[in-house]
Structures are given as structure tokens and as C-alpha cells.
Write an enzyme that holds these catalytic residues in place. Structure first.
Site, short mmCIF file in Angstrom:
data_model
loop_
_atom_site.label_atom_id
_atom_site.label_comp_id
_atom_site.label_asym_id
_atom_site.label_seq_id
_atom_site.Cartn_x
_atom_site.Cartn_y
_atom_site.Cartn_z
N SER A 18 0.82 -1.22 0.00
CA SER A 18 0.00 0.00 0.00
C SER A 18 0.86 1.27 0.00
O SER A 18 0.32 2.38 0.00
CB SER A 18 -0.90 0.00 1.25
OG SER A 18 -0.09 -0.16 2.41
N TYR A 146 18.08 2.69 11.12
CA TYR A 146 17.54 2.15 9.87
C TYR A 146 18.65 1.45 9.08
O TYR A 146 18.45 0.35 8.56
CB TYR A 146 16.98 3.34 9.10
CG TYR A 146 16.44 3.11 7.72
CD1 TYR A 146 15.13 2.66 7.52
CD2 TYR A 146 17.19 3.43 6.58
CE1 TYR A 146 14.60 2.51 6.24
CE2 TYR A 146 16.67 3.29 5.30
CZ TYR A 146 15.37 2.82 5.14
OH TYR A 146 14.85 2.69 3.87
P1 NAP Z 1 6.04 3.72 2.39
O1 NAP Z 1 5.36 4.43 1.29
O2 NAP Z 1 6.19 4.39 3.70
O3 NAP Z 1 5.29 2.33 2.60
C1 NAP Z 1 5.63 1.49 3.65
C2 NAP Z 1 4.80 0.25 3.55
O4 NAP Z 1 5.13 -0.62 4.64
C3 NAP Z 1 3.29 0.52 3.66
O5 NAP Z 1 2.62 -0.34 2.77
C4 NAP Z 1 2.98 0.14 5.10
O6 NAP Z 1 1.65 -0.29 5.29
C5 NAP Z 1 3.95 -1.01 5.30
N1 NAP Z 1 4.25 -1.24 6.70
C6 NAP Z 1 4.87 -0.40 7.57
N2 NAP Z 1 4.95 -0.98 8.80
C7 NAP Z 1 4.36 -2.19 8.68
C8 NAP Z 1 4.10 -3.25 9.60
N3 NAP Z 1 4.48 -3.17 10.89
N4 NAP Z 1 3.46 -4.35 9.15
C9 NAP Z 1 3.07 -4.44 7.86
N5 NAP Z 1 3.28 -3.50 6.94
C10 NAP Z 1 3.91 -2.38 7.36
O7 NAP Z 1 7.49 3.25 1.95
P2 NAP Z 1 8.17 3.09 0.51
O8 NAP Z 1 8.85 4.38 0.21
O9 NAP Z 1 7.20 2.50 -0.44
O10 NAP Z 1 9.32 2.05 0.85
C11 NAP Z 1 9.23 0.68 0.49
C12 NAP Z 1 10.57 0.03 0.77
O11 NAP Z 1 11.58 0.65 -0.01
C13 NAP Z 1 11.04 0.12 2.21
O12 NAP Z 1 11.64 -1.10 2.58
C14 NAP Z 1 12.06 1.23 2.19
O13 NAP Z 1 13.00 1.10 3.20
C15 NAP Z 1 12.66 1.06 0.81
N6 NAP Z 1 13.26 2.26 0.22
C16 NAP Z 1 12.53 3.40 0.05
C17 NAP Z 1 13.14 4.53 -0.51
C18 NAP Z 1 12.40 5.82 -0.68
O14 NAP Z 1 13.04 6.82 -1.08
N7 NAP Z 1 11.10 5.89 -0.44
C19 NAP Z 1 14.48 4.47 -0.90
C20 NAP Z 1 15.18 3.29 -0.72
C21 NAP Z 1 14.56 2.19 -0.16
P3 NAP Z 1 0.42 0.75 5.61
O15 NAP Z 1 0.66 1.97 4.81
O16 NAP Z 1 -0.77 -0.02 5.20
O17 NAP Z 1 0.50 1.02 7.09
#
Ligand code: NAP
Ligand code: GDP
Length: 324
Positions: A18, A146
Site C-alpha cells: 500500500s 535504519y
Molecule cells: P512507504 O510508502 O512508507 O510504505 C511502507 C509500507 O510498509 C506501507 O505499505 C505500510 O503499510 C507497510 N508497513 C509499515 N509498517 C508495517 C508493519 N508493521 N506491518 C506491515 N506493513 C507495514 O514506503 P516506501 O517508500 O514505499 O518504501 C518501500 C521500501 O523501499 C522500504 O523497505 C524502504 O526502506 C525502501 N526504500 C525506500 C526509498 C524511498 O526513497 N522511499 C528508498 C530506498 C529504499 P500501511 O501503509 O498499510 O500502514
């Protein structure tokens, strides 16, 4: 399409389905036509299971019986949230990652693709950074919680391969942005926090306050590009060692340049103030995408200005429902 184990149809469970990257993968698979015959994709949110809890993790895996997992779920945030909550970033992510990887192993999942991040590399390093350098020294102090949790995914993947031969791997995206991101001004990543601030500064006829000097450099990648690349990794990338998913070094821009692109996209003509009393975080973390280019020499990235415009338009249109 048969799974890589050849034992039946491919059932892909996307944790964090999501969120920003999860929604982008969903778009690529379900709307852009990447889904293949026989494939079943499941996109989870935290409402389906709290992955910090082992029983809930097992139950959701039992329910969906995946053959493949894209593991995105994590506690995620921008620089200033990291600085306030290093302990939560460490503990929550260690628990989520161990629950997901161990449950995948216990249930015989063929492949897991997890997400690291370019901010987990050593703070004191040579540039550009590549995939071999993850564990070469301490990460930047602003996000050490992190970073250490994320680094352990790589260690764990190697251990699952060493003891059980599993091909569990990880990608290393640079700074991702796009629709469905977190636009919260205090907790979000820079581009989306600034989009929200700019939207309000224009609406209220006030100054746009940017935190820090605007001098740090970043490689931004549009979420739909990450979505396409992660589907490729799931299907084609066979290494346990991680791979950087990023635009090239030549596409690195300063925060100030990115802020100016947002102001242009939102037609903000007011004053922009840089608050140099606040931390700049890492000055740069220039990543080398040569490994990706060896595999996919012709992949085209969305130009930053275009990605910013698309995201600003999405934000304005979805302002009432966006994560703010
Ligand atoms: P995001 O938009 O904040 O989404 C985080 C997701 O994790 C949401 O679907 C959330 O669910 C879920 N989540 C959080 N805590 C949870 C829990 N305790 N149990 C089950 N689900 C949980 O993050 P994103 O930017 O898409 O990041 C996705 C991945 O990419 C992460 O591993 C992040 O570290 C990595 N990443 C991101 C970036 C960036 O710039 N954004 C860069 C490098 C790596 P709900 O929303 O339903 O609560
Ligand atoms: P990082 O790339 O992991 O450091 O994460 P961010 O996406 O939070 O980017 C942080 C960089 O953007 C730092 O140089 C900040 O000084 C700068 N920045 C400027 N304004 C903001 C803001 O409103 N929010 C965030 N998160 N960063 C900002």
C-alpha cells in the site's frame, strides 16, 4: 507462468503493497500490462498483518501461500524523522525483516526480493559507491538505526544462501518519489515534503521554508521506474548479492535544483528560504549504476523534471486523500 521452482503458478506476495513503491509495482503489473498469464499478485498493507508480529506474519503467509515475495514493508521516513527515532527504525525494521525472511524460508518461498537503500552505505567512503561497499564502515549518524537494520537483510540473505541455497536477494534504490508517497511536512522525504510545503505556501501566499542549505546532492528515481525494475529483478535477476537501482551519476542534482523544479511545477513564484540552522544530513551518497547497466543497457528513466511534474499533479488532484 511457472514459478522458478517449476512447481506451479507464480503467487507473488508484496509486503508494503500500500506504500509508495508497492503502489507503483501494482500499477506496473495491473495497469501497464506486466502481469503474465498464470501469475497471481497480492498487495498487502499493515491492515492485513502487522509484520512486527510473528504470528500475524505466519498467518498472512499461510493464507496466501506465496511462491515469491517482494518485501517492501518497513518503517520509512525522511531525514528529520530518522534523527528523532533511530531506536524505532532499528527495532521495527529488524523485527519485520526477520519475521518476513524466516517465514518465507519456513514456507518454502522460492525467491524474496527485499529493499535496502543507498543511505545505508558508509558515511566515510570513496565515490561513487557500489554494491560491494555496504559493510565497509559505519553509516551516517543521522540514520544509523535504519541503516544497520537494512544492512542485516544482506547478511541474512547470504546466510540463507549459505545454509539452504535460497536465492533471496535485495535491491538498493536511491531516493524514490512519486504518487502515493508520504507528503507529511515533518516526516516525509524531501521532494514530497517540499511539494506539500510549496502547495501551502502558494495557497497561503507565504514563504517556502526549505530545511538545510539546499547544497546536498541526491539521485532521485521516479517510483514507476523502480516498479518496472523490481518486476525485472523478481523475474530475471539471479544473484544473491544486491543491485543498485538508480539513475546515473550524471543525473545527481542538488536539493536546491530539485526545489526549483517543484516550484516551477506548482507555479510557485514566492520567496524560498533555506534554513541553514537545520541539518543537511549526508552531503552526498553518489551511487554507481554500472551493474544495472550491464544487465539493462537500454532501460530509460523518467527525467526528474517530468517525474516531479507528474507527482505534483497527482498531489494536487488527490490532496484530500494523500498521506499528509
Ligand atoms: P512507504 O510508502 O512508507 O510504505 C511502507 C509500507 O510498509 C506501507 O505499505 C505500510 O503499510 C507497510 N508497513 C509499515 N509498517 C508495517 C508493519 N508493521 N506491518 C506491515 N506493513 C507495514 O514506503 P516506501 O517508500 O514505499 O518504501 C518501500 C521500501 O523501499 C522500504 O523497505 C524502504 O526502506 C525502501 N526504500 C525506500 C526509498 C524511498 O526513497 N522511499 C528508498 C530506498 C529504499 P500501511 O501503509 O498499510 O500502514
Ligand atoms: P535522505 O536522502 O536520506 O537524507 O532523506 P530526505 O529525503 O529526507 O532528504 C534529506 C535532504 O533534503 C537533506 O539535505 C535535507 O536538508 C533536505 N531537505 C530540505 N527540506 C526538507 C524537508 O522539508 N524534509 C526533508 N525530509 N528533507 C529536506
Amino acid at each position: 507462468m511457472a514459478s522458478q521452482s517449476g512447481s506451479g503458478p507464480m503467487r507473488v506476495l508484496v509486503t508494503g503493497g500500500s506504500g509508495l513503491i508497492g503502489k507503483a509495482i501494482e500499477h506496473v503489473v495491473m495497469k501497464d500490462g506486466e502481469k503474465r498469464e498464470g501469475e497471481h499478485w497480492i498487495f498487502l498493507s499493515s491492515k492485513d498483518a502487522n509484520l512486527m508480529d510473528l504470528e500475524q506474519t505466519r498467518a498472512v503467509f499461510e493464507k496466501h501461500r506465496p511462491t515469491h515475495v517482494i518485501h517492501l514493508a518497513a518503517k520509512v521516513g525522511g531525514l528529520y524523522l530518522h534523527m528523532r527515532e533511530n531506536l524505532y527504525f532499528l527495532r521495527d525494521n529488524l523485527r519485520i525483516n526477520d519475521n518476513v525472511l524466516q517465514t518465507a524460508h519456513a514456507m518454502g518461498v522460492t525467491k524474496v526480493v527485499s529493499c535496502l537503500s543507498s543511505c545505508i552505505f558508509p558515511d566515510k567512503t570513496t565515490y561513487p559507491i557500489d554494491e560491494t561497499m555496504i559493510h565497509n564502515g559505519p553509516p551516517h549518524e543521522s540514520n544509523y538505526g535504519y541503516s544497520h537494520a537494512k544492512r542485516m537483510i544482506d547478511v541474512q540473505n547470504r546466510a540463507y544462501f549459505g545454509q539452504y541455497g535460497h536465492r533471496y536477494t535485495a535491491v538498493i534504490p536511491t531516493n524514490v518519489f512519486g504518487p502515493h508517497d508520504n507528503f507529511n511536512e515533518d516526516e516525509g522525504h524531501v521532494l514530497t515534503a517540499i511539494m506539500n510545503k510549496t502547495y501551502k505556501a502558494k495557497r497561503d501566499n507565504t514563504t517556502l521554508n526549505v530545511w538545510g542549505s539546499g547544497k546536498p546532492l541526491r539521485q532521485f528515481i521516479f517510483s514507476m521506474d523502480i516498479g518496472r525494475l523490481m518486476v525485472w529483478v523478481l523475474r530475471e535477476y539471479d544473484e544473491v548479492n544486491p543491485i543498485i537501482l538508480s539513475v546515473g551519476e550524471e543525473d545527481e542534482v542538488s536539493i536546491q535544483e530539485a526545489v526549483e523544479m517543484i516550484a516551477e511545477a506548482l507555479e510557485f513564484k514566492g520567496q524560498i528560504h533555506y534554513d541553514t540552522s537545520l541539518s543537511d544530513g549526508q552531503l552526498k551518497k553518489t551511487a554507481n549504476n554500472a551493474k544495472l547497466r550491464r544487465y539493462l543497457p537500454d532501460f530509460t528513466f523518467t527525467p526528474l523534471r517530468e517525474g516531479i511534474k507528474l507527482t505534483c499533479d497527482w498531489f494536487v488532484k488527490n490532496y484530500e486523500h494523500a498521506r499528509t
